[in-house]
Design a protein around this motif. Structure first.
Motif, short mmCIF file in Angstrom:
data_model
loop_
_atom_site.label_atom_id
_atom_site.label_comp_id
_atom_site.label_asym_id
_atom_site.label_seq_id
_atom_site.Cartn_x
_atom_site.Cartn_y
_atom_site.Cartn_z
N ILE A 8 0.86 -1.18 0.00
CA ILE A 8 0.00 0.00 0.00
C ILE A 8 0.90 1.24 0.00
CG2 ILE A 8 -1.82 1.26 1.21
CD1 ILE A 8 -2.71 -1.39 2.44
N ILE A 9 0.72 2.09 -1.00
CA ILE A 9 1.57 3.26 -1.19
C ILE A 9 0.73 4.53 -1.03
CG2 ILE A 9 3.12 4.49 -2.76
CD1 ILE A 9 3.47 1.82 -4.26
N GLY A 10 1.17 5.44 -0.19
CA GLY A 10 0.54 6.74 -0.14
C GLY A 10 0.93 7.52 -1.39
N GLN A 11 -0.04 8.06 -2.09
CA GLN A 11 0.20 8.74 -3.36
C GLN A 11 0.01 10.25 -3.19
OE1 GLN A 11 1.63 9.17 -6.04
NE2 GLN A 11 0.60 7.92 -7.64
N VAL A 12 0.47 11.00 -4.17
CA VAL A 12 0.27 12.46 -4.16
C VAL A 12 -1.23 12.76 -4.21
CG1 VAL A 12 2.48 12.85 -5.30
CG2 VAL A 12 0.40 12.64 -6.69
N PRO A 13 -1.64 13.95 -3.80
CA PRO A 13 -3.07 14.28 -3.85
C PRO A 13 -3.64 14.14 -5.26
CG PRO A 13 -1.87 15.93 -2.59
CD PRO A 13 -0.84 15.06 -3.22
N VAL A 14 -4.93 13.90 -5.34
CA VAL A 14 -5.60 13.67 -6.62
C VAL A 14 -5.34 14.83 -7.59
CG1 VAL A 14 -7.83 13.40 -7.76
CG2 VAL A 14 -7.37 12.19 -5.62
N ARG A 15 -5.36 16.06 -7.09
CA ARG A 15 -5.20 17.22 -7.97
C ARG A 15 -3.82 17.26 -8.62
NH1 ARG A 15 -4.61 19.07 -2.75
NH2 ARG A 15 -2.60 20.07 -2.29
N ASP A 16 -2.84 16.56 -8.02
CA ASP A 16 -1.48 16.59 -8.55
C ASP A 16 -1.12 15.39 -9.42
OD1 ASP A 16 -1.00 18.97 -7.22
OD2 ASP A 16 -0.22 17.98 -5.42
N LEU A 17 -2.06 14.46 -9.55
CA LEU A 17 -1.76 13.26 -10.33
C LEU A 17 -1.45 13.59 -11.78
CD1 LEU A 17 -4.47 10.77 -8.95
CD2 LEU A 17 -1.99 10.57 -8.69
N ARG A 18 -0.44 12.90 -12.32
CA ARG A 18 -0.01 13.00 -13.72
C ARG A 18 0.44 14.41 -14.09
NH1 ARG A 18 -0.44 9.03 -11.73
NH2 ARG A 18 -1.63 7.19 -12.32
N ARG A 19 0.97 15.11 -13.07
CA ARG A 19 1.55 16.44 -13.32
C ARG A 19 3.06 16.43 -13.06
NH1 ARG A 19 -2.72 20.82 -10.68
NH2 ARG A 19 -4.05 21.01 -12.54
#
Length: 555
Positions: free
Chosen positions: A103-114
């Protein structure tokens, strides 16, 4: 789901679902990208959070725990660097067929694929080694994701699943239901195949079973033992699965390892029936795809494995049975006829080769202790309920040959050959089975990769015994280097810190062994209470290939 008048967060749904599926321990290195999951773990008495010192150590601990429980091992890490450090555990889970959820904590949704800070597209990163990679952007789908993750990790060919959850999703309210333990799909062998296999087993004069990791589960070892003794058939085990069947039993005839002696392989090739029970016919088990013969084996081949995609990929099977090995054993039942009269002679041939290989080698060395002598001494004095963890390296090779493993003794070793596995595995084993003696064999190279996880052992008061082989080289690579480029060694030697001081700093009692005459110290250290660190000054000459003369080929 309500909690004190509020809806549960996605992080809380994840934790509740893990607990509902019988998972009572997670291994982690904390990160700000999954604080919402850590908070969901706060104050829980039904799930233990083990804080590790490196993500590779957390991953390896989760894999060892999964091997001992049969449930998915869980590791939690932060985005970017944390996930990269944990990648070795994903690869090892795939190679070792171990259920594992990262389980990986990911960047916030608004920052995805940026291309944001520490962002990675984990589908691209892990897509070729994980069974499934998910990224949860909707908090209401987190339960569905956990449901699928556990099912994928544990069924068919077990392996790793990677779940990335943005940090703002973890803290968001979720309408998702908690995922309860669900039924696992079970396939049964076709009655015609069972009847055919019964006939093959009844009439084969020279049968050979290859038992594999699919039997490394509750009840698997007992089923295997009952089958072998009832049908009077001998077994070899697949790569690094020596703890499946008592090695001193007449029907145990060896293992298929990195390079079996040709004399042993000549006997194996003389079999008239090979029954593969729960093993993949990979390059190691098949000795580089030379046993059995490609593509149509020279003997009858029956392959039993729960994932049909692993059958018939390299070797044409006369019977292809896609089910759990223990299920097939149950369906076979007991034989009606006595075995053919020549089978005893066949078993004696196989056992003679296995005994010859298992005989400890006596090596004269003046540059340290031949480590095989240490391994042999431990093997002859191993407790009935002991757990042995092995790191990867040349020091470990004798353990697969000379330690006479016998269930319920356990062997935890990386089939992937990953260095750094040994110490974390020992910590996880001692946590999982308190009271069982845990002995870890590790080299000086591997220890400096994950030896820092001894801090967890001290924090949790785990009385593990660490036996470190110190020879200042990457031994396995040096062996190949001397064979391929004799006298031209580079990149395989290194300097070491004072391991005795390091071990003492971690709170371990230290015993030094510099010569064979000091083996009594090993006996005392293994019997002593509390954490023990045995530092062995190990011979290099004992493991290197013998020099060859001009015009001779290296063997």
């Amino acid at each position: 789901m309500n909690r004190e008048g509020r809806m549960a967060t996605a992080g809380e749904i994840i934790v509740d679902s893990l607990v509902a599926n019988g998972i009572d321990r997670v291994f982690c290195v904390p990160g700000e990208s999954y604080l919402g999951l850590l908070d969901a773990l706060y104050g829980r008495g039904d799930i233990d959070t083990v804080v590790c010192r490196h993500e590779s150590g957390a991953g390896f601990m989760a894999l060892a725990d999964a091997r001992l429980t049969g449930r998915p091992g869980i590791a939690c890490v932060s985005r970017g660097p944390g996930a990269s450090n944990a990648a070795i555990a994903v690869h090892t889970a795939e190679q070792d067929s171990v259920p594992f959820v990262l389980i990986i904590g990911q960047v916030p949704v608004r920052d995805l694929r940026r291309n944001s800070f520490q962002e990675i597209d984990y589908g691209k990163m892990f897509g070729s080694i994980a069974k499934w990679v998910a990224e949860v952007t909707d908090p209401d789908r987190v339960g569905e994701t956990i449901l699928r993750a556990i099912q994928v990790a544990t069924t068919g060919h077990p392996g790793p699943v990677v779940i990335a959850v943005p940090e703002d999703v973890l803290t968001a309210a979720s309408r998702s239901e908690v995922v309860r333990l669900q039924s696992k799909p079970r396939a049964a062998p076709h009655p015609d195949d069972v009847a055919s296999l019964r006939q093959l087993l009844a009439h084969a004069e020279r049968p050979l079973v290859i038992a594999g990791g699919n039997l490394d589960r509750p009840g698997g070892r007992e089923a295997l033992a009952d089958f072998l003794t009832s049908w009077h058939v001998p077994t070899a085990v697949s790569f690094r699965n020596q703890d499946l069947f008592p090695n001193d039993h007449r029907l145990y005839v060896g293992d298929l390892g990195l390079a079996n002696p040709e004399a042993q392989m000549a006997v194996y090739r003389d079999s008239d029936l090979v029954l593969v029970l729960g093993a993949r016919l990979s390059d190691i088990t098949t000795q580089g795809y030379t046993f059995p013969r490609l593509v149509r084996p020279q003997m009858q081949l029956v392959h039993v494995y729960p994932d049909q995609s692993m059958i018939g990929t390299h070797f044409a099977a006369d019977l292809a049975i896609a089910c759990d090995a223990a299920t097939l054993i149950t369906a076979l039942g007991k034989p009606e006829l006595a075995p053919p009269e020549h089978r005893d002679g066949w078993i004696d041939r196989l056992k003679a080769e296995q005994r010859r290989i298992a005989t400890p080698r006596v090596v004269a060395a003046d540059d340290g202790v031949p480590f095989e002598s240490i391994v042999d001494h431990v093997g002859r004095n191993l407790a009935d309920n002991a757990i042995v963890t092995l790191d990867a390296g040349s020091f470990a090779a004798p353990a697969y040959r000379v330690i006479p493993f016998k269930p319920p003794q356990r062997l935890l070793a990386p089939i992937s050959g990953a260095m750094g596995f040994g110490v974390p595995a020992a910590v996880a084993a001692a946590l999982r089975i308190p009271g069982a003696p845990v002995v870890c064999f590790v080299g000086d190279g591997g220890f400096l990769m994950t030896g820092n996880e001894l801090a967890v052992a001290i924090e949790r008061k785990l009385p593990i015994k660490v036996i470190l082989s110190e020879n200042h080289i990457y031994g396995s690579i040096r062996i190949h280097q001397e064979r391929e480029y004799p006298g031209r060694t580079i990149g395989t030697s290194f300097a070491n810190p004072d391991f005795a001081l390091i071990a003492k700093a971690f709170g371990f009692e230290v015993t030094r062994i510099d010569e064979l005459a000091q083996l009594d110290r090993l006996t005392a250290a293994l019997a002593a209470p509390g954490p023990q660190f045995i530092l062995v000054h190990t011979s290099v000459a004992a493991i290197l290939p013998k020099p060859v003369g001009i015009g001779q080929a290296a063997g």
